[in-house]
Design a protein around this motif. Structure first.
Motif, mmCIF file in Angstrom:
data_model
loop_
_atom_site.group_PDB
_atom_site.id
_atom_site.type_symbol
_atom_site.label_atom_id
_atom_site.label_comp_id
_atom_site.label_asym_id
_atom_site.label_seq_id
_atom_site.Cartn_x
_atom_site.Cartn_y
_atom_site.Cartn_z
ATOM 1 N N TYR A 1 114.247 -16.030 -52.045
ATOM 2 C CA TYR A 1 115.518 -15.841 -51.711
ATOM 3 C C TYR A 1 116.008 -14.396 -52.483
ATOM 4 C CZ TYR A 1 120.394 -17.178 -49.955
ATOM 5 O OH TYR A 1 121.771 -16.901 -49.792
ATOM 6 N N PHE A 2 116.054 -14.864 -53.667
ATOM 7 C CA PHE A 2 116.501 -13.715 -54.512
ATOM 8 C C PHE A 2 115.499 -12.432 -54.547
ATOM 9 C CE2 PHE A 2 115.965 -11.880 -58.846
ATOM 10 C CZ PHE A 2 117.248 -11.107 -59.059
ATOM 11 N N GLN A 3 114.334 -12.600 -54.486
ATOM 12 C CA GLN A 3 113.409 -11.494 -54.714
ATOM 13 C C GLN A 3 113.476 -10.751 -53.426
ATOM 14 O OE1 GLN A 3 109.948 -11.992 -56.972
ATOM 15 N NE2 GLN A 3 110.827 -13.402 -58.454
ATOM 16 N N THR A 4 113.495 -11.157 -52.121
ATOM 17 C CA THR A 4 113.299 -10.477 -50.953
ATOM 18 C C THR A 4 114.867 -9.876 -50.735
ATOM 19 O OG1 THR A 4 113.796 -12.345 -49.667
ATOM 20 C CG2 THR A 4 111.388 -11.590 -50.247
ATOM 21 N N ASN A 5 115.714 -10.150 -51.308
ATOM 22 C CA ASN A 5 117.302 -9.391 -51.251
ATOM 23 C C ASN A 5 117.411 -8.503 -52.320
ATOM 24 O OD1 ASN A 5 118.395 -10.491 -49.330
ATOM 25 N ND2 ASN A 5 119.056 -12.447 -50.185
ATOM 26 N N LEU A 6 116.061 -8.117 -53.067
ATOM 27 C CA LEU A 6 115.977 -6.837 -53.931
ATOM 28 C C LEU A 6 115.046 -5.946 -53.190
ATOM 29 C CD1 LEU A 6 115.190 -8.508 -57.423
ATOM 30 C CD2 LEU A 6 117.403 -7.465 -56.608
ATOM 31 N N ALA A 7 115.517 -4.551 -53.217
ATOM 32 C CA ALA A 7 114.435 -3.763 -52.656
ATOM 33 C C ALA A 7 114.693 -2.571 -53.778
ATOM 34 C CB ALA A 7 115.292 -3.218 -51.414
ATOM 35 N N GLY A 8 113.313 -1.410 -53.502
ATOM 36 C CA GLY A 8 113.209 -0.593 -54.508
ATOM 37 C C GLY A 8 112.298 -1.162 -55.642
ATOM 38 N N HIS A 9 111.441 -0.516 -55.981
ATOM 39 C CA HIS A 9 110.122 -1.051 -56.923
ATOM 40 C C HIS A 9 110.752 -1.386 -58.216
ATOM 41 C CE1 HIS A 9 106.178 -0.536 -54.920
ATOM 42 N NE2 HIS A 9 106.875 0.116 -54.294
ATOM 43 N N THR A 10 111.721 -0.314 -58.844
ATOM 44 C CA THR A 10 112.203 -0.775 -60.106
ATOM 45 C C THR A 10 113.180 -1.998 -60.203
ATOM 46 O OG1 THR A 10 112.182 1.582 -60.705
ATOM 47 C CG2 THR A 10 113.742 0.343 -61.904
ATOM 48 N N ARG A 11 114.001 -2.104 -59.146
ATOM 49 C CA ARG A 11 114.891 -3.219 -59.094
ATOM 50 C C ARG A 11 114.237 -4.554 -58.763
ATOM 51 N NH1 ARG A 11 120.422 -3.259 -58.782
ATOM 52 N NH2 ARG A 11 120.241 -4.569 -57.227
ATOM 53 N N ARG A 12 112.973 -4.574 -57.896
ATOM 54 C CA ARG A 12 112.401 -5.651 -57.478
ATOM 55 C C ARG A 12 111.468 -6.047 -58.771
ATOM 56 N NH1 ARG A 12 109.930 -6.605 -51.738
ATOM 57 N NH2 ARG A 12 112.137 -6.927 -51.216
ATOM 58 N N SER A 13 110.853 -5.370 -59.548
ATOM 59 C CA SER A 13 110.037 -5.434 -60.661
ATOM 60 C C SER A 13 110.685 -6.166 -61.566
ATOM 61 C CB SER A 13 109.374 -4.061 -61.019
ATOM 62 O OG SER A 13 108.601 -4.468 -62.143
ATOM 63 N N ILE A 14 111.785 -5.706 -61.960
ATOM 64 C CA ILE A 14 112.735 -6.096 -63.131
ATOM 65 C C ILE A 14 113.224 -7.723 -62.689
ATOM 66 C CG2 ILE A 14 115.000 -5.943 -64.402
ATOM 67 C CD1 ILE A 14 114.495 -2.861 -64.259
ATOM 68 N N GLU B 1 98.859 -16.380 -69.314
ATOM 69 C CA GLU B 1 99.229 -16.554 -68.189
ATOM 70 C C GLU B 1 100.625 -16.023 -67.718
ATOM 71 O OE1 GLU B 1 99.671 -20.609 -66.515
ATOM 72 O OE2 GLU B 1 97.701 -21.374 -67.290
ATOM 73 N N THR B 2 101.183 -15.467 -68.674
ATOM 74 C CA THR B 2 102.373 -14.935 -68.284
ATOM 75 C C THR B 2 102.418 -13.818 -67.148
ATOM 76 O OG1 THR B 2 104.494 -13.942 -69.389
ATOM 77 C CG2 THR B 2 102.274 -12.958 -70.226
ATOM 78 N N GLY B 3 101.466 -13.175 -67.191
ATOM 79 C CA GLY B 3 101.300 -11.650 -66.233
ATOM 80 C C GLY B 3 101.108 -12.269 -64.745
ATOM 81 N N LEU B 4 100.602 -13.342 -64.465
ATOM 82 C CA LEU B 4 100.092 -13.834 -63.284
ATOM 83 C C LEU B 4 101.190 -14.043 -62.159
ATOM 84 C CD1 LEU B 4 97.555 -14.230 -61.292
ATOM 85 C CD2 LEU B 4 97.700 -16.565 -62.009
ATOM 86 N N PHE B 5 102.014 -15.001 -62.568
ATOM 87 C CA PHE B 5 102.859 -15.373 -61.584
ATOM 88 C C PHE B 5 103.892 -14.168 -61.107
ATOM 89 C CE2 PHE B 5 106.828 -17.291 -60.237
ATOM 90 C CZ PHE B 5 106.582 -18.142 -58.916
ATOM 91 N N PRO B 6 104.626 -13.478 -62.028
ATOM 92 C CA PRO B 6 105.499 -12.405 -61.657
ATOM 93 C C PRO B 6 104.677 -11.216 -61.005
ATOM 94 C CG PRO B 6 105.416 -12.789 -63.829
ATOM 95 C CD PRO B 6 104.696 -13.793 -63.348
ATOM 96 N N GLY B 7 103.477 -11.220 -61.573
ATOM 97 C CA GLY B 7 102.647 -10.020 -60.991
ATOM 98 C C GLY B 7 102.263 -10.328 -59.486
ATOM 99 N N ALA B 8 101.716 -11.563 -59.369
ATOM 100 C CA ALA B 8 101.308 -11.835 -57.888
ATOM 101 C C ALA B 8 102.445 -11.784 -56.907
ATOM 102 C CB ALA B 8 100.566 -12.977 -57.960
ATOM 103 N N PHE B 9 103.906 -12.348 -57.284
ATOM 104 C CA PHE B 9 104.752 -12.180 -56.434
ATOM 105 C C PHE B 9 105.391 -10.842 -56.184
ATOM 106 C CE2 PHE B 9 106.574 -16.670 -56.097
ATOM 107 C CZ PHE B 9 107.086 -16.773 -55.011
#
Length: 486
Positions: free
Chosen positions: A384-397, A143-151
């Protein structure tokens, strides 16, 4: 270089709202195209997370139908069975997001769904405590990959100001899972004794089978990144990529894989720690409800089936409140005060549960405040947190770290509602209040920090300045041009 590659790397200048470009192509109906994206993306990802959450927490439904008794669980063994799920779930979050970029999302995510569905079926066939621990461990791993991957995938399709309602629609499929799980468990409870098996086994077997069937269909319906899907024409694809370029950076297909050195940002940027702790604070009450609500309600002298059914209205109220706050948050382009509002409702609800004993109506009313408040705030703090990140690397991490660290709250939640503390569960309710207040405090520090950064960038005293505009994408939210949503 192919014409398609040129179109992706250097799209013609276009209006991100109308889709018109220098070649005088007819303008797009952007409202209609957004609806097309919504219908293609949101239902399948929301259903995927519904099945994931259902398979994760249906052990709470199984518990009231004799799981502990038949497997001869003693003391805190049931709690350890809940806890072991989170070990691989936490440790594998960041590696799973790295895999998502190597393996196309529709392949990776549908594979995860099938495997955790199969593991759920096997959970219904275990005959010992060791077997239960093994299946719970592998359930967490798959299950670990679904939630962060979908977000992460959702963030590659929508702009920040339109994301909260979409993220919440996806996220609060957990409340529908709770409602659906309660209804389904009450029906499956009547299968007790069928083929010589107790009802709790049928809960796992039937719900796991449903997940596997869904996984097969999801292989053909889960979207990939905008550059790769075939259901967009070239003009529509250009519109999606162009309007997001300044928001999230370069194409997810083009950016390099995350490297170990990239992870240092977790320890050097205070926003990552605060974002993770904000989420942690709500995970504790949310999992407390998901795992223990049927047991808590049963302790108010209801039958197992009555206890299952009484979780349904609470979950539906949570869904309505979450969607209402999400749409209001997007409309106002603001997150912080909505988090504080939902947090306050949560604290009041748990205070009622902790201090009111013997009055089932009042206690049940406390449930209608505490858990809907927590479930409504969870997607707010994530978005709130994730949409205040931009750039694939920063948002992925960032997405993977917030979810993995936050799920330490799941470990805590599995041990705060112990059988010996029933039916009052003062310790459990007290811990839920404390962690909700923790989120209120950390979100306050977060909004103070990003408000200060916005002011410094307005004054030209902070942020990275680049000469090449195409480099803005990967710098992302570190750019002087970037402004945080409060």
């Amino acid at each position: 270089m192919s014409a398609e590659k040129v179109a992706v790397d250097h799209p013609p200048a276009s209006d991100p709202e109308t889709g018109s470009n220098s070649e005088n192509a007819p303008p797009l109906d952007t409202r209609k195209l957004l609806m097309k994206l919504d219908l293609r993306i949101l239902p399948v990802l929301s259903l995927a997370y519904l099945f994931a959450f259902l398979d994760r927490v249906n052990i709470g439904n199984a518990a009231v139908f004799g799981l502990s008794k038949e497997l001869n669980l003693k003391g805190t063994q049931y709690n350890f069975a809940l806890c072991i799920f989170f070990i691989p779930y936490i440790l594998l979050e960041i590696p799973s997001n790295a895999l998502l970029k190597k393996i196309k999302p529709h392949r990776f995510l549908s594979g995860c769904i099938f495997m955790f569905g199969l593991t759920t079926v096997l959970q219904g066939l275990v005959t010992s405590y060791g077997g239960l621990l093994a299946t719970r461990f592998f359930l967490g791993a798959f299950e670990t990959g679904l939630f962060p991957g979908a977000f992460y995938l959702l963030s590659m399709w929508y702009r920040r100001e339109e994301s909260q309602s979409r993220f919440s629609f996806f996220f609060i499929s957990t409340t529908l899972a709770s409602a659906f799980g309660g209804l389904l468990a009450s029906a499956i409870g009547k299968m007790d004794g069928v083929r010589g098996m107790l009802a709790w086994r049928w809960i796992f077997i039937l719900e796991g089978t449903m997940t596997c069937v869904f996984a097969i269909g999801s292989y053909f319906t889960i979207p990939d990144f905008p550059e790769d899907v075939k259901w967009l024409n070239e003009q529509e694809r250009e519109w999606v990529i162009t309007r997001l370029r300044g928001d999230v950076g370069s194409s997810g297909r083009e950016t390099p894989a995350v490297k170990w050195k990239d992870l240092k940002v977790i320890f050097t940027d205070y926003k990552y720690i605060l974002g993770a702790v904000m989420y942690l604070g709500f995970i504790v009450p949310a999992y407390g409800f998901s795992y223990f609500a049927p047991t808590i309600i049963k302790g108010w002298n209801y039958t197992p089936i009555e206890a299952q059914l009484r979780t349904v209205p609470v979950a539906m109220v949570a869904w309505v409140l979450a969607m209402a706050t999400a749409y209001a948050s997007d409309w106002m382009k603001h997150r912080y005060w909505f988090i504080i509002f939902c947090s306050s409702i949560t604290v009041i609800g748990f205070a009622v549960l902790m201090t009111t004993h013997g009055n089932r109506a009042v206690q049940y009313g406390g449930l209608f405040m505490s858990y809907p408040g927590a479930f409504s705030a969870m997607p707010l703090v994530v978005c709130y947190f994730q949409t205040n990140l931009a750039g694939h690397t920063r948002r992925s991490i960032g997405s993977a770290f917030q979810i993995s660290f936050g799920n330490l709250g799941g470990v805590i939640a599995t041990f705060i509602f112990l059988a010996k503390d029933g039916p009052y569960y003062v310790t459990g309710y007290s811990v839920c209040i404390a962690f909700t207040i923790l989120t209120m405090v950390t979100s306050t520090f977060y909004v103070i920090g990003i408000r200060r950064e916005n002011k410094l960038r307005e004054a030209g005293l902070a942020g990275i300045v680049v000469e090449n505009e195409e480099d803005e994408g990967e710098i992302g939210d570190m750019s002087r041009k970037f402004r945080y949503i409060l």
